[in-house]
Write an enzyme that holds these catalytic residues in place. Sequence first.
Site, PDB file in Angstrom:
ATOM      1  CD  GLU A   1       0.931  -9.177   0.640  1.00 48.73           C
ATOM      2  OE1 GLU A   1       1.084 -10.896   1.120  1.00 48.73           O
ATOM      3  OE2 GLU A   1       0.300  -8.599   0.711  1.00 48.73           O
TER       4      GLU A   1
ATOM      5  NE  ARG B   1      -0.947   2.434  -5.639  1.00 52.24           N
ATOM      6  CZ  ARG B   1      -1.941   1.996  -6.127  1.00 52.24           C
ATOM      7  NH1 ARG B   1      -2.239   3.136  -6.968  1.00 52.24           N
ATOM      8  NH2 ARG B   1      -2.845   2.084  -5.464  1.00 52.24           N
TER       9      ARG B   1
ATOM     10  N   GLY C   1       1.054  -1.262   0.344  1.00 55.64           N
ATOM     11  CA  GLY C   1       0.133  -0.100  -0.073  1.00 55.64           C
ATOM     12  C   GLY C   1       1.070   0.930  -0.028  1.00 55.64           C
TER      13      GLY C   1
ATOM     14  CB  CYS D   1     -19.593   4.381 -27.171  1.00 56.21           C
ATOM     15  SG  CYS D   1     -20.759   5.207 -27.622  1.00 56.21           S
ATOM     16  CD  GLU D   2     -19.840   4.041 -20.981  1.00 54.40           C
ATOM     17  OE1 GLU D   2     -20.494   5.010 -20.320  1.00 54.40           O
ATOM     18  OE2 GLU D   2     -20.468   2.591 -21.106  1.00 54.40           O
TER      19      GLU D   2
ATOM     20  NE  ARG E   1      -4.814   3.685 -10.579  1.00 52.19           N
ATOM     21  CZ  ARG E   1      -4.383   4.387 -10.107  1.00 52.19           C
ATOM     22  NH1 ARG E   1      -3.724   5.905 -10.877  1.00 52.19           N
ATOM     23  NH2 ARG E   1      -4.481   4.846  -8.773  1.00 52.19           N
TER      24      ARG E   1
END
EC number: 4.1.1.20
Length: 437
Positions: free
Chosen positions: A291, A294, A249, A362-363, A331
């Site tokens: 762990e 990122r 994290g 198409c959003e 994201r």
Amino acid sequence: MFVSKALSINGKNHLEIGGCDCVELVNNFGTPLYVLDENLIRENCRLYKNAMDKYYDGNGIVLYASKALSTMAICKIVDQEGLGLDVVSGGELYTALKAGVPMDKIYFHGNNKTYEELEFAISKDIRRIVVDNREELGRINEIAGKQGKVVNISFRIKPGIDAHTHDFVQTGQIDSKFGVALENGEAYEIISEASKMSNVKVVGVHCHIGSQIFDLEPFKLAAKVMLEFIAKVKNEINIEIEELNLGGGFGIKYTMDDDPIEYDHYIESVSNVVKSICKEKGLKLPFIVMEPGRSIVAPAGITLYKVGAVKNIKNVRTYVSVDGGMTDNPRYALYQSKYEAVIANRADAPRVQTVTIAGKCCESGDLLAKDIKMPEIQAGDILAMLATGAYNYSMSSNYNRIPRPPVVLVKDGKARVIVKREDYDDIIRNDVIPEDL
């Protein structure tokens, strides 16, 4: 100038990554294009491993959280750098297996592992299964019995820590789909239950309080809470927990406003807490697991796009449309995540306008950045989104039947494909037209 030290500007005023000119990368591989700097990935792995060896006297292991970016090449790199692997699905486990990662360096997480995934993991003798709930505990005991094995397990614990991050990426508080809680006694109860089972052995506890955290205090508090729980388990039911997994994290620099703490400083600070509490409680120093995911790959990655159109809605907004979007980076749509961007073919051009970078899906919500200061942009420019090495390729999709981009690994001026670009045949590969249609 940039959020990542993997980047520079060359004599042509082009953006470079890993010694490779981004304009030339686009000419050779097309767009959209994921690019990763191998040297920086390896450097980040070594930083964590060296800090773990230094501050815990080698009594621990760093696991790469492969959900951040799981490919066979990335698994191979982190294994070569002495890290283990954290997987959260049968697919991630299979990727690691095919990459040649030793099974005794793999930990299996997840809040709802299927029976088949557990059978697969147990049959391969992976090092640890991190148990999420009672149903899973029962399945593991049953499968291990059928295979004539005793499986070493850890339990995912919710320590009740507020990580001060986006609600979707906080995982340590009681209202989370992950793990068992301390506050209501279920963590204590499930360990007691497991201690009576024949085909599992409780060796560890695990916590993970969230993602993209910039503050040291939540990590230090989590270590304290977990060690106090370990002492309680030892004193009350005579189970000595050998392993403490403190999760990951750690925050990274997505924008120039982000100010992450050096990762080895995280490890040093938490190690001081661990050693102090163990001494106070009369505990043997547990084997420590961390762990990061990122923070190993995100700073090493960029995504390159080609600008297709610039739409200036007078007195409202200027939209810059690129040939990718939420299919290769969801994201922003999920978390309104912020990124820095660069015009790769004019890398030091002055930032003179505010634009919104839009994808091709198409959003209406298909955006990559909103109201970001950029140079004057024209159709045909190459736009680089920075720090996209994590949770971009791994979360990509074929929405609107758009093929996924390739992943290119660069090092010392050399570029190699580690994931091929999908084509339209890949899109329809699993489609079936029934004979009666």
